[in-house]
Design a protein around this motif. Structure first.
Motif, PDB file in Angstrom:
ATOM      1  N   LYS A   4      16.735  10.550 -24.370  1.00  0.00           N
ATOM      2  CA  LYS A   4      16.208   9.587 -25.637  1.00  0.00           C
ATOM      3  C   LYS A   4      14.726   9.709 -25.451  1.00  0.00           C
ATOM      4  O   LYS A   4      14.260   9.193 -26.574  1.00  0.00           O
ATOM      5  CB  LYS A   4      17.254   8.595 -25.837  1.00  0.00           C
ATOM      6  CG  LYS A   4      18.708   8.895 -26.003  1.00  0.00           C
ATOM      7  CD  LYS A   4      18.727   9.768 -27.226  1.00  0.00           C
ATOM      8  CE  LYS A   4      20.205  10.026 -27.588  1.00  0.00           C
ATOM      9  NZ  LYS A   4      20.390  10.821 -28.762  1.00  0.00           N
ATOM     10  N   LYS A   5      14.133   9.750 -24.264  1.00  0.00           N
ATOM     11  CA  LYS A   5      12.572   9.545 -24.180  1.00  0.00           C
ATOM     12  C   LYS A   5      11.909  10.666 -23.709  1.00  0.00           C
ATOM     13  O   LYS A   5      12.195  11.476 -22.871  1.00  0.00           O
ATOM     14  CB  LYS A   5      12.463   8.272 -23.229  1.00  0.00           C
ATOM     15  CG  LYS A   5      13.196   7.005 -23.636  1.00  0.00           C
ATOM     16  CD  LYS A   5      13.027   5.999 -22.409  1.00  0.00           C
ATOM     17  CE  LYS A   5      13.493   4.580 -23.022  1.00  0.00           C
ATOM     18  NZ  LYS A   5      13.556   3.725 -22.038  1.00  0.00           N
ATOM     19  N   ALA A  45      11.912  15.478 -31.062  1.00  0.00           N
ATOM     20  CA  ALA A  45      12.445  15.054 -31.990  1.00  0.00           C
ATOM     21  C   ALA A  45      13.864  15.875 -32.277  1.00  0.00           C
ATOM     22  O   ALA A  45      14.942  15.569 -32.592  1.00  0.00           O
ATOM     23  CB  ALA A  45      11.840  14.561 -33.457  1.00  0.00           C
ATOM     24  N   GLY A  48      16.411  15.474 -29.952  1.00  0.00           N
ATOM     25  CA  GLY A  48      17.222  14.516 -29.939  1.00  0.00           C
ATOM     26  C   GLY A  48      16.388  13.383 -29.200  1.00  0.00           C
ATOM     27  O   GLY A  48      16.895  12.425 -29.048  1.00  0.00           O
ATOM     28  N   GLU A  50      14.087  10.031 -29.254  1.00  0.00           N
ATOM     29  CA  GLU A  50      13.952   9.035 -30.181  1.00  0.00           C
ATOM     30  C   GLU A  50      12.660   8.251 -29.859  1.00  0.00           C
ATOM     31  O   GLU A  50      12.354   7.380 -30.823  1.00  0.00           O
ATOM     32  CB  GLU A  50      14.947   8.121 -30.314  1.00  0.00           C
ATOM     33  CG  GLU A  50      16.276   8.797 -30.694  1.00  0.00           C
ATOM     34  CD  GLU A  50      17.617   8.026 -30.894  1.00  0.00           C
ATOM     35  OE1 GLU A  50      17.631   6.985 -30.362  1.00  0.00           O
ATOM     36  OE2 GLU A  50      18.835   8.709 -31.207  1.00  0.00           O
ATOM     37  N   GLU A  51      12.523   8.098 -28.580  1.00  0.00           N
ATOM     38  CA  GLU A  51      11.348   7.238 -28.152  1.00  0.00           C
ATOM     39  C   GLU A  51      10.087   7.951 -27.651  1.00  0.00           C
ATOM     40  O   GLU A  51      10.334   8.777 -26.700  1.00  0.00           O
ATOM     41  CB  GLU A  51      11.595   6.200 -27.096  1.00  0.00           C
ATOM     42  CG  GLU A  51      10.684   5.211 -26.693  1.00  0.00           C
ATOM     43  CD  GLU A  51      10.893   3.895 -25.906  1.00  0.00           C
ATOM     44  OE1 GLU A  51      10.283   3.338 -25.377  1.00  0.00           O
ATOM     45  OE2 GLU A  51      12.296   3.835 -25.722  1.00  0.00           O
ATOM     46  N   ASN A  91       7.938   9.310 -41.765  1.00  0.00           N
ATOM     47  CA  ASN A  91       9.122   9.552 -40.878  1.00  0.00           C
ATOM     48  C   ASN A  91       8.774  10.899 -39.684  1.00  0.00           C
ATOM     49  O   ASN A  91       9.687  11.603 -39.468  1.00  0.00           O
ATOM     50  CB  ASN A  91      10.264  10.008 -41.547  1.00  0.00           C
ATOM     51  CG  ASN A  91      10.907   8.728 -42.253  1.00  0.00           C
ATOM     52  OD1 ASN A  91      10.547   7.638 -42.041  1.00  0.00           O
ATOM     53  ND2 ASN A  91      11.310   9.230 -43.627  1.00  0.00           N
ATOM     54  N   GLY A  94      11.244  11.237 -37.095  1.00  0.00           N
ATOM     55  CA  GLY A  94      12.561  10.502 -37.387  1.00  0.00           C
ATOM     56  C   GLY A  94      12.514   9.446 -37.828  1.00  0.00           C
ATOM     57  O   GLY A  94      11.576   8.459 -37.381  1.00  0.00           O
ATOM     58  N   HIS A  96      13.978   6.810 -36.964  1.00  0.00           N
ATOM     59  CA  HIS A  96      14.177   5.561 -36.210  1.00  0.00           C
ATOM     60  C   HIS A  96      13.261   5.782 -35.013  1.00  0.00           C
ATOM     61  O   HIS A  96      13.509   5.057 -33.752  1.00  0.00           O
ATOM     62  CB  HIS A  96      15.765   5.445 -35.653  1.00  0.00           C
ATOM     63  CG  HIS A  96      16.729   5.356 -36.731  1.00  0.00           C
ATOM     64  ND1 HIS A  96      16.650   4.128 -37.618  1.00  0.00           N
ATOM     65  CD2 HIS A  96      17.691   6.341 -37.230  1.00  0.00           C
ATOM     66  CE1 HIS A  96      17.560   4.490 -38.488  1.00  0.00           C
ATOM     67  NE2 HIS A  96      18.176   5.397 -38.335  1.00  0.00           N
ATOM     68  N   ALA A  97      12.269   6.611 -34.960  1.00  0.00           N
ATOM     69  CA  ALA A  97      11.317   7.032 -34.036  1.00  0.00           C
ATOM     70  C   ALA A  97      10.604   5.746 -33.340  1.00  0.00           C
ATOM     71  O   ALA A  97      10.342   4.706 -34.432  1.00  0.00           O
ATOM     72  CB  ALA A  97      10.350   8.130 -34.432  1.00  0.00           C
ATOM     73  N   LYS A  98      10.637   5.443 -32.223  1.00  0.00           N
ATOM     74  CA  LYS A  98       9.721   4.538 -31.537  1.00  0.00           C
ATOM     75  C   LYS A  98       8.627   5.137 -30.905  1.00  0.00           C
ATOM     76  O   LYS A  98       8.687   5.917 -30.073  1.00  0.00           O
ATOM     77  CB  LYS A  98      10.699   3.611 -30.838  1.00  0.00           C
ATOM     78  CG  LYS A  98       9.827   2.281 -29.908  1.00  0.00           C
ATOM     79  CD  LYS A  98      10.906   1.860 -28.838  1.00  0.00           C
ATOM     80  CE  LYS A  98      10.048   0.552 -28.155  1.00  0.00           C
ATOM     81  NZ  LYS A  98      11.105  -0.178 -27.301  1.00  0.00           N
TER      82      LYS A  98
END
Length: 302
Positions: A4-5, A45, A48, A50-51, A91, A94, A96-98
């Motif tokens: 996820k990173k 992204a 998959g 997210e960070e 966005n 995404g 919920h992207a951090k």
């Protein structure tokens, strides 16, 4: 295995592209209608991620700003009903992207840059590393998606490989495979060998899947080639826990006009993007440099 990173080392000076990069980070130079770093983030992204963790430098604030919310611009576009443009700037990465930004301090090599992310990666957590100036466009699954599938299937760390012919092999880390095939186990890796000393034609090109154990192999007290902390040295010390993956790329951008153009003393192939509607990057190979202006793509000459 969840990945996820992703880490994006972007602290370099971009000296190959001077004077264009004197005041503008090379990652912010445009390819058609987006900065090159955005293509890398979008690739991550889609795989998959997210960070998004940027290893940066005080002169690279433009990257921070690009991924930050510009409330004044959003309000102006909204009031003028420019929804098409609004969608392009919202966005990114995404909903919920951090985005995390870490200062490298001083450029000490790719290994050192990746090591700067240690405190935001768990001990046994797998993560991706993307070098944004290796821009890759594929049909179907993108390069990082392909590599994550391999990492999950083999439960190991993965190096993205591409075959490089001739003297250009000296610009890359080059693996020494035990066997041939799209997925190969490895017995060694060499940082930027000469053509005559390269153990194979398989170069590591801008994409990695690591787990947190890699930080145990990054030795900041032992500079490697060119006096830098090389990620190839860390990989070599743990080579049994890596596989190489020769990823699938499409053919080079399908355009009508091609010519050779001299830019900063280096020969590049120029692809004229004759788009009437869609300005997105077409399917094609790794792009090692950037557009001079919308409509002209500059890619490394093979």
């Amino acid at each position: 295995m969840k990945i996820k990173k992703a880490v994006f080392p972007v602290a370099g000076f971009g000296t190959r592209f001077l004077p264009a990069t004197k005041a503008t980070p090379k990652e912010m130079l445009p390819v058609v209608d987006k900065p090159i770093i955005q293509y890398a983030v979008e690739e991550a992204a889609a795989a998959g991620i997210e960070e998004f963790i940027f290893i940066t430098h005080h002169a690279k604030r433009a990257i921070d700003d690009h991924f930050d919310e510009n409330h004044e611009l959003v309000d102006a576009l909204s009031k003028n009903n420019k929804t098409e443009f609004l969608k392009k700037i919202q966005n990114i990465g995404g909903k919920h992207a951090k985005f995390t930004f870490i200062r490298q301090g001083e450029p000490k090599g790719l290994g050192h840059a990746i090591g700067c992310a240690k405190h935001v990666i768990e001990n046994n957590e797998s993560f991706a590393v993307i070098l944004a100036d290796d821009l890759m466009k594929t049909e179907g699954k993108n390069v990082l998606e392909q590599m994550i599938e391999v990492a999950r299937e083999k439960d190991t760390q993965v190096l993205g490989l591409e075959r490089i012919d001739g003297e250009d092999i000296s610009k890359f880390g080059v693996v020494d495979p035990i066997e041939t095939g799209k997925i190969c186990t490895l017995k060694g890796i060499v940082e930027k060998p000469s053509f005559s000393e390269a153990p194979s034609e398989l170069a590591v090109v801008g994409r990695y899947i690591f787990n947190g154990s890699i930080f145990n192999h990054i030795n900041n007290d032992a500079p490697g080639k060119n006096g830098e902390i090389q990620i190839t040295d860390a990989i070599l010390s743990d080579i049994a826990n890596f596989v190489g993956y020769e990823f699938a790329l499409s053919s080079l951008l399908d355009r009508e006009t091609q010519s050779t153009h001299q830019f900063s003393g280096v020969s590049w192939r120029v692809e004229l993007a004759r788009e009437e509607g869609d300005k997105s990057l077409a399917s094609g190979d790794r792009v090692r440099v950037v557009a001079l202006h919308p409509g002209i793509l500059v890619v490394a000459q093979a």
